[in-house]
Design a protein around this motif. Structure first.
Motif, PDB file in Angstrom:
ATOM      1  N   ILE A 508       0.836  -1.208   0.000  1.00  0.00           N
ATOM      2  CA  ILE A 508       0.000   0.000   0.000  1.00  0.00           C
ATOM      3  C   ILE A 508       0.867   1.253   0.000  1.00  0.00           C
ATOM      4  CG2 ILE A 508      -1.746   1.282   1.289  1.00  0.00           C
ATOM      5  CD1 ILE A 508      -2.680  -1.296  -0.172  1.00  0.00           C
ATOM      6  N   ILE A 511       2.175   1.765  -3.515  1.00  0.00           N
ATOM      7  CA  ILE A 511       1.113   2.229  -4.415  1.00  0.00           C
ATOM      8  C   ILE A 511       0.772   3.687  -4.130  1.00  0.00           C
ATOM      9  CG2 ILE A 511      -1.301   1.908  -5.072  1.00  0.00           C
ATOM     10  CD1 ILE A 511       0.565  -0.238  -6.139  1.00  0.00           C
ATOM     11  N   LYS A 512       0.734   4.054  -2.836  1.00  0.00           N
ATOM     12  CA  LYS A 512       0.435   5.447  -2.471  1.00  0.00           C
ATOM     13  C   LYS A 512       1.439   6.413  -3.087  1.00  0.00           C
ATOM     14  CE  LYS A 512      -1.858   4.993   2.054  1.00  0.00           C
ATOM     15  NZ  LYS A 512      -1.701   5.263   3.499  1.00  0.00           N
ATOM     16  N   ASP A 515       0.497   6.898  -6.764  1.00  0.00           N
ATOM     17  CA  ASP A 515      -0.923   6.882  -7.102  1.00  0.00           C
ATOM     18  C   ASP A 515      -1.512   8.276  -6.945  1.00  0.00           C
ATOM     19  OD1 ASP A 515      -3.840   5.795  -5.288  1.00  0.00           O
ATOM     20  OD2 ASP A 515      -3.638   6.331  -7.399  1.00  0.00           O
ATOM     21  N   TYR A 520      -5.308   3.190  -3.828  1.00  0.00           N
ATOM     22  CA  TYR A 520      -4.690   2.248  -2.900  1.00  0.00           C
ATOM     23  C   TYR A 520      -5.711   1.622  -1.963  1.00  0.00           C
ATOM     24  CZ  TYR A 520      -5.002   5.834   0.735  1.00  0.00           C
ATOM     25  OH  TYR A 520      -5.452   6.749   1.634  1.00  0.00           O
ATOM     26  N   GLU A 524      -6.054  -2.301  -1.030  1.00  0.00           N
ATOM     27  CA  GLU A 524      -6.066  -2.813   0.338  1.00  0.00           C
ATOM     28  C   GLU A 524      -7.253  -3.731   0.584  1.00  0.00           C
ATOM     29  OE1 GLU A 524      -5.143  -1.002   4.755  1.00  0.00           O
ATOM     30  OE2 GLU A 524      -6.137   0.273   3.273  1.00  0.00           O
ATOM     31  N   VAL A 557      -2.385   2.879 -11.991  1.00  0.00           N
ATOM     32  CA  VAL A 557      -1.105   3.140 -11.346  1.00  0.00           C
ATOM     33  C   VAL A 557       0.007   3.248 -12.378  1.00  0.00           C
ATOM     34  CG1 VAL A 557       0.610   2.189  -9.756  1.00  0.00           C
ATOM     35  CG2 VAL A 557      -1.810   2.039  -9.184  1.00  0.00           C
TER      36      VAL A 557
END
Length: 562
Positions: A508, A511-512, A515, A520, A524, A557
């Motif tokens: 996560i 990805i954050k 992103d 995200y 999750e 993404v």
């Protein structure tokens, strides 16, 4: 001439016994006499009883001649076998019976069910079956053993059981004899002959209270009679009875939360080790790598197929071999995973430690055990050529995109008028140039390949992830495993890393950082659902929907990943 007389019409609702011991059955009977149509009825709601069988229908007609008058009686009977679910004063509600245009309403019937082993006179059961578990408060995934035992004071001629479905458990049968072996045993101060009917290993798949439904059985009992046919080959006749165990309640404890987040579905007591066939090999030669796990617990939950090896190794799908524990009282055994590995690069290659995370219910805590790290000393393959031998499929494709190969075919010279140099001389000159230029061209190609490899992998990260997702089987557990593999593959190729695994938090966070649309949260949710799929069943359709969602999320993404 005889006169035909019909007997009066009547409807009766009865039971064969009103005073029974828990586990015994009663027969509920509806009898109609001299009705002109079949009775129509539906059993009322009976929360205190389980319907074992029925309705069983029979009919009969009786004709009598008395003083020139013929009397005719017809009877239709409907019957059900009922087993009480608890002790105490239980009630069979009133029943409505429709016969043609007439309606009949019965009166409620009270049944007295005594607890087995009570000291009341005449309450000693002649035969019964009992269900018992060795652990009423297991952890989710921990084995509890269910044992069914028959107790009898009379001669048993047959036994036919009906085992419940065990909702909320993964099960495996431990013991089920073809012939019952009797032993003397005292139960509630009374001497019985006892026989173990079945032993079943239960592994709860969810936490909280789980009800084990009663097991019912039809038992044949040899009846004792003062007189019976001495010429019979089979002895005194037997009578069938329906009996049942009581209902059991299991309070399943959830697995505790682990601080580092490394949890799994594996519960029990396990050991892990690994080995390689040889540590000194040549480039492009095959070796085998084994992981061996043994212990007690549900062997089916032990899965090590999703291991991420170094990128320098070509990895083939593992062969899996399972050997169950022959003792059988506790489920367990040994599971071997064997991979064929081919190193595609020379030098030192390290196979990292492989971790096994499991929950030990005896200690009441999570345990992590690891294999040793293996160092492979890979000597160069002298026969490897950059154009073919020793390269993976991806590298061959990369070279095909980045290099224009020199045409080494024999040139065809055509004489025109008079040449200053002969064709043979030109051919020798060209070949000499190629011999001197080839090593230089090889070095340039290798440098270009190394420089472009990282960028090429990053560009193909999305395609590789989609390939993993498209190869997912139909099983929900395997689908979510492929989703996890696809995300790991995507991150590794984008970052140029070779990590074997990431925690959900790490994924996560990554990805954050790339992103812009805050997707995200959806990542999750899907990863959390994947971690819980072993204990909270998910339909195949829902799992396939998550595959498509992950594809859409990875596209978003990838669009903003710099």
């Amino acid at each position: 001439m005889a006169t035909l007389i019909w007997a009066d019409e009547s409807v009766n609702v009865t039971v064969n016994r009103r005073d029974i011991i828990e586990g015994e059955s009663i027969t509920l009977t509806v009898t109609t006499n001299n009705v002109k149509s079949d009775p129509e009825l539906r059993l009322p709601e009976m929360p205190d009883f389980k319907v074992v069988s029925g309705p069983n229908q029979s009919s009969s007609t009786n004709v009598q001649f008395i003083n020139g008058k013929m009397t005719k009686n017809s009877t239709i009977t409907l019957s059900w076998n009922l087993i009480p679910k608890r002790t105490g004063q239980l009630t069979i509600p009133a029943m409505k019976i429709q016969v043609g245009k007439k309606s009949y309403l019965s009166t409620p019937i009270t049944i007295s069910v005594s607890k087995r082993g009570s000291s009341q006179a005449g309450k000693v059961a002649q035969f019964f079956i009992e269900a018992k578990v060795d652990n009423n408060t297991p952890y989710r995934g921990e084995q509890t053993t269910l044992t069914y035992t028959l107790y009898t004071k009379v001669d048993v001629t047959s036994f036919d059981d009906d085992v419940p479905s065990f909702k909320g458990f993964w099960t495996e049968e431990l013991y089920a004899p073809k012939n019952l072996k009797l032993r003397e045993e005292r139960k509630n101060g009374v001497k019985y002959y006892a026989a173990t009917i079945k032993k079943i290993a239960l592994f709860p798949t969810q936490s909280g209270e789980i009800i084990i439904e009663p097991m019912s059985a039809v038992i044949g009992i040899r009846e004792k009679q003062q007189r019976w046919n001495d010429f019979s080959l089979f002895g005194p006749p037997s009578k069938k009875y329906t009996i049942s165990t009581g209902e059991l309640s299991i309070d399943v404890k959830p697995l505790p939360v682990r601080q580092n987040g490394n949890i799994s579905a594996i519960v029990g007591n396990w050991n892990i080790k690994s080995e390689v066939s040889t540590s000194k090999i040549k480039q492009d030669e095959a070796i085998t790598f084994k992981i061996i796990i043994n212990g007690t617990g549900n062997l089916q939950t032990v899965d090590m197929t999703e291991i991420y090896f170094p990128n320098e190794l070509e990895v083939f799908d593992p062969e899996i071999e399972s050997k169950e524990n022959p003792l059988r009282d506790k489920i367990g055994g040994e599971k071997k995973f064997e991979w064929v590995l081919i190193p595609r690069f020379a030098g030192d290659i390290f196979i990292p430690k492989i971790q096994l995370n499991y929950f030990d219910p005896k200690q009441g805590k999570w345990v992590t055990k690891s294999t040793s790290r293996h160092k492979l000393n890979v000597a160069p393959n002298e026969k490897a050529l950059i154009s073919s031998i020793g390269l993976s499929k991806e590298e061959v494709e990369l070279m095909g995109e980045d290099i224009r190969f020199i045409d080494e075919s024999q040139p065809k010279w055509r004489n025109r008028n008079r040449a200053l140099v002969t064709g043979t001389a030109l051919t020798l000159l060209l070949l000499s140039g190629m011999v001197f230029a080839f090593p230089h061209a090889q070095n340039i190609t290798k440098q270009r390949m190394e420089k472009s490899s990282g960028g090429w992998q990053a560009r193909r990260a999305l395609i590789s992830a989609f390939g993993i997702l498209d190869s997912a089987p139909d099983s929900p557990e395997e689908i979510y495993t492929h989703i996890y593999r696809a995300i790991i593959s995507y991150i590794n190729q984008k970052n140029g890393t070779k990590k074997i695994e990431y925690s959900t938090e790490e994924i996560i966070d990554i990805i954050k950082s790339h992103d812009g649309a805050e997707v995200y949260k959806e990542f999750e949710q899907i990863l959390t659902r994947g971690e819980a799929v072993r204990f909270a069943p998910v339909s195949s359709q829902d799992a396939q929907n998550d595959v498509q969602k992950i594809k859409d999320l990875l596209k978003k993404v990838d669009h903003v990943w710099s």
